[in-house]
Design an enzyme around this catalytic site. Structure first.
Site, PDB file in Angstrom:
ATOM      1  N   ASP A   1       2.793   4.592  -3.825  1.00  3.36           N
ATOM      2  CA  ASP A   1       3.448   4.898  -5.254  1.00  3.36           C
ATOM      3  C   ASP A   1       3.621   5.474  -5.830  1.00  3.36           C
ATOM      4  OD1 ASP A   1       1.110   5.424  -6.409  1.00  3.36           O
ATOM      5  OD2 ASP A   1       0.642   3.587  -7.605  1.00  3.36           O
TER       6      ASP A   1
ATOM      7  N   CYS B   1       2.787   1.018 -11.057  1.00  5.75           N
ATOM      8  CA  CYS B   1       3.003  -0.143 -11.616  1.00  5.75           C
ATOM      9  C   CYS B   1       1.772  -0.547 -12.540  1.00  5.75           C
ATOM     10  CB  CYS B   1       1.446  -0.892 -10.334  1.00  5.75           C
ATOM     11  SG  CYS B   1       2.388  -1.375  -9.041  1.00  5.75           S
TER      12      CYS B   1
ATOM     13  N   LEU C   1      -8.140  -5.240  -9.316  1.00  7.26           N
ATOM     14  CA  LEU C   1      -8.420  -6.935  -8.733  1.00  7.26           C
ATOM     15  C   LEU C   1      -7.382  -7.962  -9.063  1.00  7.26           C
ATOM     16  CD1 LEU C   1     -12.660  -6.557  -9.409  1.00  7.26           C
ATOM     17  CD2 LEU C   1     -11.226  -5.371  -7.822  1.00  7.26           C
ATOM     18  N   GLN C   2      -7.127  -7.412  -9.883  1.00  9.05           N
ATOM     19  CA  GLN C   2      -5.435  -8.266  -9.976  1.00  9.05           C
ATOM     20  C   GLN C   2      -4.107  -8.907  -8.336  1.00  9.05           C
ATOM     21  OE1 GLN C   2      -2.726  -6.596 -10.677  1.00  9.05           O
ATOM     22  NE2 GLN C   2      -0.901  -8.596 -11.576  1.00  9.05           N
ATOM     23  N   ARG C   3      -4.411  -7.634  -8.027  1.00 11.43           N
ATOM     24  CA  ARG C   3      -3.751  -7.256  -6.794  1.00 11.43           C
ATOM     25  C   ARG C   3      -4.467  -6.957  -5.488  1.00 11.43           C
ATOM     26  NH1 ARG C   3      -3.499  -4.383 -10.128  1.00 11.43           N
ATOM     27  NH2 ARG C   3      -2.660  -1.748  -9.666  1.00 11.43           N
TER      28      ARG C   3
ATOM     29  N   SER D   1      -8.561  -3.423 -13.582  1.00 12.03           N
ATOM     30  CA  SER D   1      -7.257  -4.002 -13.472  1.00 12.03           C
ATOM     31  C   SER D   1      -6.538  -3.442 -11.720  1.00 12.03           C
ATOM     32  CB  SER D   1      -6.693  -2.368 -13.854  1.00 12.03           C
ATOM     33  OG  SER D   1      -6.753  -1.488 -13.375  1.00 12.03           O
TER      34      SER D   1
ATOM     35  N   CYS E   1      15.935  13.815  10.466  1.00 10.78           N
ATOM     36  CA  CYS E   1      16.829  12.966  11.409  1.00 10.78           C
ATOM     37  C   CYS E   1      17.955  13.117  12.462  1.00 10.78           C
ATOM     38  CB  CYS E   1      15.728  11.096  11.187  1.00 10.78           C
ATOM     39  SG  CYS E   1      17.427  10.378  10.314  1.00 10.78           S
TER      40      CYS E   1
ATOM     41  N   CYS F   1      16.018   6.764   8.160  1.00  6.28           N
ATOM     42  CA  CYS F   1      14.591   7.498   8.089  1.00  6.28           C
ATOM     43  C   CYS F   1      14.083   7.161   6.002  1.00  6.28           C
ATOM     44  CB  CYS F   1      13.828   8.819   7.990  1.00  6.28           C
ATOM     45  SG  CYS F   1      15.168  10.397   6.832  1.00  6.28           S
TER      46      CYS F   1
END
Length: 408
Positions: free
Chosen positions: A248, A306, A189-191, A187, A366, A289
């Site tokens: 992600d 995703c 390999l689509q992106r 799955s 920061c 930041c």
């Protein structure tokens, strides 16, 4: 009537002003653009500090890159002061109004005992591989050497990391680190174009290394087959010049942000959601930041990945390439990065939107107070991922509400 070489030289000397090496050496910095018109093999033997290299063979094609202002002073030199006279004639014909040639050329400069620099000498294979970079004044051999000596760390060898890794390798970034603990699934390999069908089930870091070295065998690939956590983040990012965030999960983004700010390492961040993406560059203390933008972590159910929400395969490809562009600018020290700017991309409309951002003066990571507290060994408390704080999705559905304090 045909002209002899002596006639042409006499004519050039009557038209072009000549200056001595002593006069050139005494010029204030920036008072004139110095251009070396010798061939590349001569340039490699040394050049006047601050000079631009534009071979006489390409003077008409490339001079505007080194000297865009045709009314500003330009001084040309060659080995002995002859070719630079003829090259100066050419510039005068092109409309340059203040052109001079250095009498005696580089030999006179060295004989006077003035300092000169030796350029980066690339191998013949490197000159061929990176030839298109070498033609760009903003890169050239010095910039290419800088890339070859640079180290970039990719967090994730997935949809964003795939194009980024390949183009960093193609550009000649000498060391590429890969952090990923997953294996290749069909799955992906689509992106995730760095992987292939025959590598399904293989470790992603190993699959990515094979593709990177197939493209450029000189790249050193450092495989970190582990999940980035608060316990190992300082070790993983240590020694890298730039980090590309292709994670992600919000937990990893916050952990990475906090460690990168403390270490002073720029992070190029991107995230995607279905047909949309966003991109920015976090340069510590030059702009906000990640916690400045998103001080409130979202509950997991409001930020699906995703695998739950889906994504058009080309979207992470586009954002990953833009990440690479930002990383190369950081490494080369050219152009303007996205520090202080957030770029939003809508694939359905093929539309980019830019938001101006600023640092949150109350940021627990920061801000000046946060830096002082960290230096004192008492870092300020930060929000936990998945907490109960209120949270709303943005119009892009990517990362939560952008703090109003950082909207410029």
């Amino acid at each position: 009537m045909p002209k002899s070489y002596a006639d042409l030289l006499k004519e050039a000397r009557s038209q072009i002003r000549e200056v001595t090496a002593q006069e050139v050496e005494s010029l204030p910095s920036g008072a004139a653009t110095i251009v070396d018109v010798r061939e590349a093999s001569e340039w490699e033997q040394g050049f006047i500090p601050g000079a631009h290299h534009v071979s006489k063979s390409y003077i008409e094609q490339q001079i505007e890159g080194a000297a865009p202002d045709r009314d500003a002073p330009v001084i040309l030199y060659c080995a002995g002061g002859i070719r630079s006279l003829f090259a100066a004639q050419t510039l005068a014909e092109m409309g340059y109004t203040d052109v001079a040639s250095m009498a005696g050329g580089f030999q006179a400069w060295k004989s006077a005992g003035f300092d000169f620099e030796s350029p980066v000498v690339l191998s013949q294979e490197q000159k061929q591989r990176y030839s298109r970079h070498l033609l760009i004044p903003e890169v050239g051999s010095a910039g290419q050497k800088k890339l070859l000596e640079s180290k970039a760390l990719l967090i994730g060898a997935g949809g964003l990391g795939s194009p980024a890794a390949l183009y960093l390798a193609a550009a000649g970034v000498g060391t590429i680190g890969l952090v990923d603990f997953d294996v290749v699934d069909i799955s992906n390999l689509q992106r995730q174009i760095i992987h292939t069908t025959d590598r399904v089930g293989q470790r992603k870091v190993e699959s990515a290394r094979i593709s990177i070295n197939a493209l450029n065998p000189d790249i050193k690939v450092v495989e970190h087959e582990e999940m980035l956590t608060a316990d190992n983040v300082a070790r993983l990012i240590d020694g890298y010049d730039v980090i590309l965030d292709g994670t992600d999960t919000f937990e990893t983004r916050y952990v990475l942000n906090d460690a990168a700010v403390a270490a002073g390492i720029p992070v190029v961040h991107a995230s995607v959601f279905r047909f949309e993406g966003q991109l920015t560059t976090f340069v510590p203390y030059e702009g906000p930041c990640y916690r400045c933008l998103y001080p409130t972590p979202p509950p997991p159910e409001l930020a699906p990945g995703c695998s739950v929400a889906g994504v058009l395969g080309v979207v992470p490809g586009i954002l990953g390439l833009l990440q690479t562009n930002e990383a190369l600018k950081v490494l080369l020290g050219v152009g303007n990065t996205l520090a202080g700017r957030l770029l939003l991309f809508d694939a359905l409309e093929t539309e980019f939107t830019e938001l101006q951002l600023r640092r949150d003066p109350e940021c627990p990571v920061c801000s000046d107070a946060a830096v002082d507290a960290r230096n004192a060994g008492r870092p300020l408390a930060v929000s936990n991922v998945g907490g109960d704080a209120p949270f709303a999705m943005t119009t892009t559905g990517l990362a939560g509400t952008v703090s109003p304090e950082v909207r410029a």
